[in-house]
Design a protein around this motif. Structure first.
Motif, PDB file in Angstrom:
ATOM      1  N   ARG A  20       0.829  -1.212   0.000  1.00 12.62           N
ATOM      2  CA  ARG A  20       0.000   0.000   0.000  1.00 12.62           C
ATOM      3  C   ARG A  20       0.859   1.256   0.000  1.00 12.62           C
ATOM      4  N   ALA A  21       1.990   1.215   0.717  1.00 21.71           N
ATOM      5  CA  ALA A  21       2.876   2.376   0.794  1.00 21.71           C
ATOM      6  C   ALA A  21       3.562   2.630  -0.549  1.00 21.71           C
ATOM      7  N   GLY A  22       3.827   1.562  -1.296  1.00 21.33           N
ATOM      8  CA  GLY A  22       4.476   1.675  -2.601  1.00 21.33           C
ATOM      9  C   GLY A  22       5.948   2.023  -2.489  1.00 21.33           C
ATOM     10  N   GLY A  23       6.751   1.399  -3.298  1.00 22.52           N
ATOM     11  CA  GLY A  23       8.168   1.708  -3.359  1.00 22.52           C
ATOM     12  C   GLY A  23       9.012   1.147  -2.232  1.00 22.52           C
ATOM     13  N   VAL A  24       8.446   0.311  -1.379  1.00 23.16           N
ATOM     14  CA  VAL A  24       9.231  -0.266  -0.292  1.00 23.16           C
ATOM     15  C   VAL A  24      10.154  -1.327  -0.869  1.00 23.16           C
ATOM     16  N   THR A  25      11.433  -1.180  -0.590  1.00 19.72           N
ATOM     17  CA  THR A  25      12.418  -2.120  -1.141  1.00 19.72           C
ATOM     18  C   THR A  25      12.904  -3.126  -0.119  1.00 19.72           C
ATOM     19  N   LEU A  58      10.617  -8.762   3.528  1.00 20.59           N
ATOM     20  CA  LEU A  58      11.068  -8.756   4.922  1.00 20.59           C
ATOM     21  C   LEU A  58      12.325  -9.586   5.148  1.00 20.59           C
ATOM     22  N   GLU A  59      12.818 -10.253   4.136  1.00 16.67           N
ATOM     23  CA  GLU A  59      13.978 -11.125   4.317  1.00 16.67           C
ATOM     24  C   GLU A  59      15.129 -10.356   4.954  1.00 16.67           C
ATOM     25  N   GLY A  60      15.637 -10.875   6.056  1.00 13.97           N
ATOM     26  CA  GLY A  60      16.720 -10.238   6.787  1.00 13.97           C
ATOM     27  C   GLY A  60      16.247  -9.239   7.840  1.00 13.97           C
ATOM     28  N   ALA A  61      14.940  -9.030   7.952  1.00 15.32           N
ATOM     29  CA  ALA A  61      14.416  -8.072   8.933  1.00 15.32           C
ATOM     30  C   ALA A  61      14.606  -8.601  10.351  1.00 15.32           C
ATOM     31  N   TRP A 114      11.099   0.439   7.348  1.00 19.16           N
ATOM     32  CA  TRP A 114      11.455  -0.056   6.023  1.00 19.16           C
ATOM     33  C   TRP A 114      12.176   0.993   5.217  1.00 19.16           C
ATOM     34  N   GLU A 115      12.689   0.543   4.106  1.00 19.25           N
ATOM     35  CA  GLU A 115      13.393   1.427   3.178  1.00 19.25           C
ATOM     36  C   GLU A 115      12.559   1.534   1.919  1.00 19.25           C
ATOM     37  N   ASP A 116      12.604   2.720   1.327  1.00 19.50           N
ATOM     38  CA  ASP A 116      11.979   2.871   0.019  1.00 19.50           C
ATOM     39  C   ASP A 116      12.983   3.537  -0.902  1.00 19.50           C
ATOM     40  N   GLY A 117      12.689   3.515  -2.160  1.00 24.05           N
ATOM     41  CA  GLY A 117      13.625   4.051  -3.140  1.00 24.05           C
ATOM     42  C   GLY A 117      14.268   2.925  -3.914  1.00 24.05           C
ATOM     43  N   PRO A 118      15.415   3.184  -4.520  1.00 21.14           N
ATOM     44  CA  PRO A 118      16.074   2.153  -5.315  1.00 21.14           C
ATOM     45  C   PRO A 118      16.418   0.930  -4.464  1.00 21.14           C
ATOM     46  N   ALA A 119      16.186  -0.228  -5.041  1.00 21.45           N
ATOM     47  CA  ALA A 119      16.463  -1.483  -4.321  1.00 21.45           C
ATOM     48  C   ALA A 119      17.961  -1.629  -4.099  1.00 21.45           C
TER      49      ALA A 119
END
Length: 131
Positions: A20-25, A58-61, A114-119
């Motif tokens: 829903r947030a969009g762009g979460v990498t 979420l891998e590594g979270a 979380w992080e967003d932007g470029p993966a």
């Protein structure tokens, strides 16, 4: 082991929120509030969470569990007390069994970072056999 179903539900909810947030990498951490009366074993939940995150955003979270102590309130004398484990549900002041639980049954997601932007490139570490 119901901790696996809990871990899968948490991962599913966080994935939905990230979509829903969009762009979460990547998801860096998830913080859960876990009541001491919820019947959840934090170490088992952490292990299951790591498995449930594999192949997802979420891998590594990191899973951070925050324990919420059980507290009760006596309707007769208005005393509040920590119920402990095993839970003491009779009022320690007047002895009445009219306690209402105020806290301790929680199991909820409190925070997600979380992080967003470029993966970014993520490396997968093998799951240790020893915990």
């Amino acid at each position: 082991m119901h901790e696996m179903s809990i871990a899968l539900a948490v991962v599913g909810q966080v994935e939905e929120a990230a979509a829903r947030a969009g762009g979460v990498t990547a998801v860096n951490s998830v913080r859960l509030k876990v009541g001491e009366l919820a019947g959840v074993v934090p170490d088992a939940l952490s292990f299951c969470f790591e498995l449930a995150c594999a192949g997802t955003v979420l891998e590594g979270a990191e899973l951070v569990t925050e324990s919420v102590p059980g507290r009760a309130h006596c309707a007769s004398c208005a005393d509040d007390w920590a119920v402990g484990m095993p839970p003491q549900l009779c009022c320690p002041v007047c002895g009445e069994a009219t306690a209402g639980l105020l806290s301790g049954r929680e199991l909820r997601i409190a925070d997600v970072h979380w992080e967003d932007g470029p993966a970014r490139e993520r490396t997968r570490e093998p799951i240790s056999e020893e915990r």
